[in-house]
Write a protein that holds these residues in place. Structure first.
Motif, mmCIF file in Angstrom:
data_model
loop_
_atom_site.group_PDB
_atom_site.id
_atom_site.type_symbol
_atom_site.label_atom_id
_atom_site.label_comp_id
_atom_site.label_asym_id
_atom_site.label_seq_id
_atom_site.Cartn_x
_atom_site.Cartn_y
_atom_site.Cartn_z
ATOM 1 N N UNK A 1 0.814 -1.206 -0.061
ATOM 2 C CA UNK A 1 0.143 -0.028 0.088
ATOM 3 C C UNK A 1 0.836 1.432 -0.028
ATOM 4 N N UNK A 2 1.974 1.082 0.802
ATOM 5 C CA UNK A 2 2.865 2.213 0.877
ATOM 6 C C UNK A 2 3.522 2.648 -0.584
ATOM 7 N N UNK A 3 3.948 1.609 -1.358
ATOM 8 C CA UNK A 3 4.307 1.762 -2.677
ATOM 9 C C UNK A 3 3.271 2.420 -3.563
ATOM 10 N N UNK A 4 2.022 1.861 -3.432
ATOM 11 C CA UNK A 4 1.044 2.381 -4.421
ATOM 12 C C UNK A 4 0.614 3.663 -3.904
ATOM 13 N N UNK A 5 0.711 4.178 -2.930
ATOM 14 C CA UNK A 5 0.385 5.457 -2.370
ATOM 15 C C UNK A 5 1.523 6.368 -3.064
ATOM 16 N N UNK A 6 2.743 6.077 -2.882
ATOM 17 C CA UNK A 6 3.662 6.681 -3.746
ATOM 18 C C UNK A 6 3.525 6.932 -5.050
ATOM 19 N N UNK A 7 2.998 5.731 -5.772
ATOM 20 C CA UNK A 7 2.671 5.873 -7.171
ATOM 21 C C UNK A 7 1.588 6.439 -7.492
ATOM 22 N N UNK A 8 0.733 6.951 -6.659
ATOM 23 C CA UNK A 8 -0.447 7.676 -6.946
ATOM 24 C C UNK A 8 -0.217 9.441 -6.661
#
Length: 256
Positions: free
Chosen positions: A97-104
């Motif tokens: 989730x951490x990485x997906x947040x960074x992606x968005x």
């Protein structure tokens, strides 16, 4: 505390002020895993912990909780708290989730830490196992929860940390079955964010356990080198917040 997000109650806890730190739990966990961390770390900064959809006291948003859906849930909490910048640390699924947040939302994180986690997508074998787990949860949730959590530690640490492991299992058994299966299916289809992690120029860390039963230590160390992250090695399994609590607490205490 709770917010209404997409007609669903999302539970979170915030403590302290200034220089926000966001702590994200893993699969079959809740914000309760961070209680001691939040109490200590909030002495010098704001610490926000969130029950991701279908976990803890948060409701289910959909039949599949993609990492994007979970990241958007985190953003909804941050909006309520007026947080525009924060350091993110996520355990296992929380790392995804951490990485997906960074992606968005690439401008919000000031740095990130993946704790017993990986930027890699599921292998074909792992994906097949997610489907098997989904069927088992629907048939016998108690058997799945007991097995899944016990498999995160070595036999020795299952005995050493028996009270903490039992508490994890007890809490997870209260999660809705649909929340557990929604997370399994969401993890199965998550994107590979290795290139994203490699491209990040802000502080980034991977914390791995030498005896992690589900993440290959040598592989994650190699991934860390390729992605140019700082690599921290702990001697135990997949539950650093229990097995290596003091070391993890010290790490989180000193990050900016």
């Amino acid at each position: 505390m709770e917010i209404n997000h997409k007609n669903t109650s999302i539970h979170y806890a915030t403590k302290g002020s200034g220089n926000p730190l966001i702590l994200l739990h893993g699969f079959l966990e809740s914000l309760e895993i961070w209680k001691d961390f939040q109490d200590k770390l909030s002495e010098k900064r704001q610490v926000v912990c969130i029950d991701l959809p279908g976990h803890g006291r948060s409701g289910c948003i959909d039949a599949i909780h993609t990492m994007r859906e979970m990241a958007l849930t985190v953003k909804a909490v941050l909006d309520i708290l007026n947080i525009e910048k924060a350091f993110f640390a996520g355990h296992s699924m929380g790392g995804y989730v951490n990485l997906e947040f960074q992606n968005i939302f690439p401008t919000i994180p000031t740095g990130l830490a993946l704790i017993n986690s990986t930027p890699k997508a599921d292998s074909e074998e792992r994906s097949i196992n997610r489907d098997k787990s989904t069927r088992l949860v629907s048939k016998n949730k108690e058997a799945f929860v007991n097995m899944a959590i016990s498999n995160l530690l070595t036999p020795e640490n299952n005995k050493k940390f028996e009270p903490q492991v039992d508490e994890l299992k007890h809490r997870a058994l209260n999660f809705p079955t649909e929340g557990i299966t929604a997370a399994l299916q969401g993890m199965k289809i998550r994107a590979d964010h290795s290139r994203l992690l490699e491209s990040i120029k802000k502080p980034k860390y991977i914390i791995a356990g030498k005896n992690d039963p589900i993440l290959d230590y040598k592989e994650i160390k190699k991934v860390s080198a390729i992605c140019k992250t700082r690599f921290l090695s702990y001697p135990d399994g997949h539950l650093a917040f229990i097995e290596n609590k003091n070391e993890l607490m010290e790490f989180l205490h000193f990050i900016d």
